[in-house]
Motif scaffolding. Structure first.
Motif, PDB file in Angstrom:
ATOM      1  N   LYS A  11       0.819  -1.217   0.000  1.00 51.35           N
ATOM      2  CA  LYS A  11       0.000   0.000   0.000  1.00 51.35           C
ATOM      3  C   LYS A  11       0.864   1.284   0.000  1.00 51.35           C
ATOM      4  O   LYS A  11       2.071   1.228   0.273  1.00 51.35           O
ATOM      5  CB  LYS A  11      -0.922  -0.032   1.223  1.00 51.35           C
ATOM      6  N   TYR A  51     -12.351  -1.993  -3.623  1.00 47.99           N
ATOM      7  CA  TYR A  51     -12.797  -2.137  -2.235  1.00 47.99           C
ATOM      8  C   TYR A  51     -14.314  -1.997  -2.090  1.00 47.99           C
ATOM      9  O   TYR A  51     -14.797  -1.707  -0.994  1.00 47.99           O
ATOM     10  CB  TYR A  51     -12.093  -1.101  -1.347  1.00 47.99           C
ATOM     11  N   HIS A  54     -16.526  -2.938   0.852  1.00 52.44           N
ATOM     12  CA  HIS A  54     -16.532  -2.117   2.071  1.00 52.44           C
ATOM     13  C   HIS A  54     -17.296  -0.800   1.898  1.00 52.44           C
ATOM     14  O   HIS A  54     -17.206   0.083   2.749  1.00 52.44           O
ATOM     15  CB  HIS A  54     -15.089  -1.778   2.495  1.00 52.44           C
ATOM     16  N   ARG A  57     -19.030   0.765   4.811  1.00 50.33           N
ATOM     17  CA  ARG A  57     -18.286   0.927   6.071  1.00 50.33           C
ATOM     18  C   ARG A  57     -17.893   2.397   6.244  1.00 50.33           C
ATOM     19  O   ARG A  57     -17.652   3.115   5.276  1.00 50.33           O
ATOM     20  CB  ARG A  57     -17.018   0.057   6.072  1.00 50.33           C
ATOM     21  N   PHE A  59     -15.216   3.779   7.081  1.00 51.83           N
ATOM     22  CA  PHE A  59     -13.864   4.165   6.662  1.00 51.83           C
ATOM     23  C   PHE A  59     -13.662   4.084   5.149  1.00 51.83           C
ATOM     24  O   PHE A  59     -12.562   4.303   4.654  1.00 51.83           O
ATOM     25  CB  PHE A  59     -12.826   3.291   7.377  1.00 51.83           C
ATOM     26  N   GLU A  62     -12.144   7.165   3.234  1.00 52.00           N
ATOM     27  CA  GLU A  62     -10.763   7.353   3.715  1.00 52.00           C
ATOM     28  C   GLU A  62      -9.841   6.290   3.079  1.00 52.00           C
ATOM     29  O   GLU A  62      -8.723   6.584   2.634  1.00 52.00           O
ATOM     30  CB  GLU A  62     -10.793   7.178   5.241  1.00 52.00           C
ATOM     31  N   LEU A  63     -10.344   5.059   3.002  1.00 50.54           N
ATOM     32  CA  LEU A  63      -9.569   3.957   2.425  1.00 50.54           C
ATOM     33  C   LEU A  63      -9.318   4.190   0.932  1.00 50.54           C
ATOM     34  O   LEU A  63      -8.192   4.020   0.438  1.00 50.54           O
ATOM     35  CB  LEU A  63     -10.343   2.644   2.652  1.00 50.54           C
ATOM     36  N   ARG A  87      -1.708 -14.129   4.744  1.00 53.30           N
ATOM     37  CA  ARG A  87      -2.398 -13.379   5.799  1.00 53.30           C
ATOM     38  C   ARG A  87      -1.680 -13.537   7.140  1.00 53.30           C
ATOM     39  O   ARG A  87      -1.684 -12.616   7.973  1.00 53.30           O
ATOM     40  CB  ARG A  87      -3.871 -13.777   5.854  1.00 53.30           C
ATOM     41  N   THR A  93      -5.217  -6.843  10.978  1.00 51.47           N
ATOM     42  CA  THR A  93      -5.530  -5.577  10.305  1.00 51.47           C
ATOM     43  C   THR A  93      -4.988  -4.382  11.085  1.00 51.47           C
ATOM     44  O   THR A  93      -4.375  -3.478  10.518  1.00 51.47           O
ATOM     45  CB  THR A  93      -7.067  -5.432  10.148  1.00 51.47           C
ATOM     46  N   ARG A 104       2.682  -6.139   9.342  1.00 54.46           N
ATOM     47  CA  ARG A 104       1.948  -5.008   9.930  1.00 54.46           C
ATOM     48  C   ARG A 104       2.515  -4.620  11.296  1.00 54.46           C
ATOM     49  O   ARG A 104       2.570  -3.429  11.631  1.00 54.46           O
ATOM     50  CB  ARG A 104       0.464  -5.335   9.986  1.00 54.46           C
ATOM     51  N   VAL A 111      -4.418   1.433  11.648  1.00 55.87           N
ATOM     52  CA  VAL A 111      -5.349   0.409  11.152  1.00 55.87           C
ATOM     53  C   VAL A 111      -5.706   0.647   9.682  1.00 55.87           C
ATOM     54  O   VAL A 111      -5.934  -0.303   8.930  1.00 55.87           O
ATOM     55  CB  VAL A 111      -6.621   0.313  12.050  1.00 55.87           C
ATOM     56  N   GLY A 112      -5.720   1.890   9.255  1.00 52.14           N
ATOM     57  CA  GLY A 112      -6.025   2.188   7.845  1.00 52.14           C
ATOM     58  C   GLY A 112      -4.781   2.079   6.975  1.00 52.14           C
ATOM     59  O   GLY A 112      -4.796   1.439   5.927  1.00 52.14           O
ATOM     60  N   ASN A 114      -1.992   0.388   6.702  1.00 50.59           N
ATOM     61  CA  ASN A 114      -1.404  -0.818   7.294  1.00 50.59           C
ATOM     62  C   ASN A 114      -0.569  -1.631   6.301  1.00 50.59           C
ATOM     63  O   ASN A 114      -0.456  -2.844   6.412  1.00 50.59           O
ATOM     64  CB  ASN A 114      -2.490  -1.671   7.969  1.00 50.59           C
TER      65      ASN A 114
HETATM   66  P1  ADP Z   1      -7.750  -6.823   5.961  1.00 54.85           P
HETATM   67  O1  ADP Z   1      -7.012  -5.866   5.038  1.00 54.85           O
HETATM   68  O2  ADP Z   1      -6.891  -7.232   7.143  1.00 54.85           O
HETATM   69  O3  ADP Z   1      -8.361  -8.002   5.231  1.00 54.85           O
HETATM   70  P2  ADP Z   1     -10.443  -5.594   6.166  1.00 54.85           P
HETATM   71  O4  ADP Z   1     -10.857  -6.384   4.964  1.00 54.85           O
HETATM   72  O5  ADP Z   1     -11.311  -5.668   7.388  1.00 54.85           O
HETATM   73  O6  ADP Z   1      -8.947  -5.988   6.636  1.00 54.85           O
HETATM   74  O7  ADP Z   1     -10.320  -4.059   5.784  1.00 54.85           O
HETATM   75  C1  ADP Z   1      -9.773  -3.663   4.563  1.00 54.85           C
HETATM   76  C2  ADP Z   1      -8.878  -2.463   4.792  1.00 54.85           C
HETATM   77  O8  ADP Z   1      -9.678  -1.369   5.224  1.00 54.85           O
HETATM   78  C3  ADP Z   1      -7.837  -2.627   5.910  1.00 54.85           C
HETATM   79  O9  ADP Z   1      -6.674  -3.325   5.497  1.00 54.85           O
HETATM   80  C4  ADP Z   1      -7.554  -1.177   6.255  1.00 54.85           C
HETATM   81  O10 ADP Z   1      -6.671  -0.557   5.305  1.00 54.85           O
HETATM   82  C5  ADP Z   1      -8.935  -0.552   6.126  1.00 54.85           C
HETATM   83  N1  ADP Z   1      -9.636  -0.527   7.433  1.00 54.85           N
HETATM   84  C6  ADP Z   1     -10.192  -1.585   8.070  1.00 54.85           C
HETATM   85  N2  ADP Z   1     -10.730  -1.220   9.253  1.00 54.85           N
HETATM   86  C7  ADP Z   1     -10.503   0.131   9.372  1.00 54.85           C
HETATM   87  C8  ADP Z   1     -10.804   1.113  10.359  1.00 54.85           C
HETATM   88  N3  ADP Z   1     -11.453   0.793  11.477  1.00 54.85           N
HETATM   89  N4  ADP Z   1     -10.415   2.391  10.121  1.00 54.85           N
HETATM   90  C9  ADP Z   1      -9.756   2.736   8.986  1.00 54.85           C
HETATM   91  N5  ADP Z   1      -9.443   1.855   8.001  1.00 54.85           N
HETATM   92  C10 ADP Z   1      -9.798   0.568   8.190  1.00 54.85           C
END
Ligand code: ADP
Length: 140
Positions: A11, A51, A54, A57, A59, A62-63, A87, A93, A104, A111-112, A114
């Protein structure tokens, strides 16, 4: 054990800090082979499509903005149980919850932001690989 392929993304927070080689070494040390790799700069539309699961969601925006902020390295990793193994190497995450030695735990900023993405199941791996790579780019 089944040989699998999975889609990985290094990323923007990690490419910005010049961590591609260090992250790739973690994959290779875990027995994952990088069978395809390219550096691209996603548009917001492309990041949003990738994405879309999501989209509801809090976030999500922002993502998407983060993933389109700077270049990423997209790659296909291959190996025994590659999806689960990747993984495991990535870690949780939220870096605060990630086991020591994982990507990580070592590199993620939040968390974002990452550092890495990895497919979570065979069906998503297939779809995500096809999103970024054509058959011609994948050596059998
Ligand atoms: P992973 O990447 O571990 O599979 P998820 O599928 O739950 O996790 O989430 C996708 C991506 O969204 C995360 O890797 C992260 O970049 C972002 N993300 C997840 N949860 C949050 C959060 N609470 N706040 C901000 N960004 C988040």
């Amino acid at each position: 054990m089944a040989t699998e392929r999975t889609l990985s993304i290094i990323k923007p927070d990690a490419t910005r800090r010049n961590l591609t080689g260090k992250i790739n070494a973690k994959f290779e040390d875990a027995g994952l082979r990088i069978v395809a790799q390219k550096r691209i700069h996603l548009t917001k539309a492309q990041a949003g499509e990738f994405y879309k699961v999501h989209a509801e969601r809090p976030f999500y925006q922002e993502l998407v903005d983060f993933m389109a902020s700077e270049p990423v390295v997209v790659q296909v990793l291959e190996g025994d149980n590659a999806i689960a193994k990747n993984r495991e190497v990535m870690g949780a995450t939220n870096p605060a919850d990630a086991e020591s030695g994982t990507i990580r735990a070592e590199f993620a900023e939040s968390v974002g932001e990452n550092s890495v993405h990895g497919s979570d199941a065979p069906e998503t791996a297939k779809e995500e690989i096809a999103y970024f790579f054509s058959g011609l780019e994948l050596v059998g």
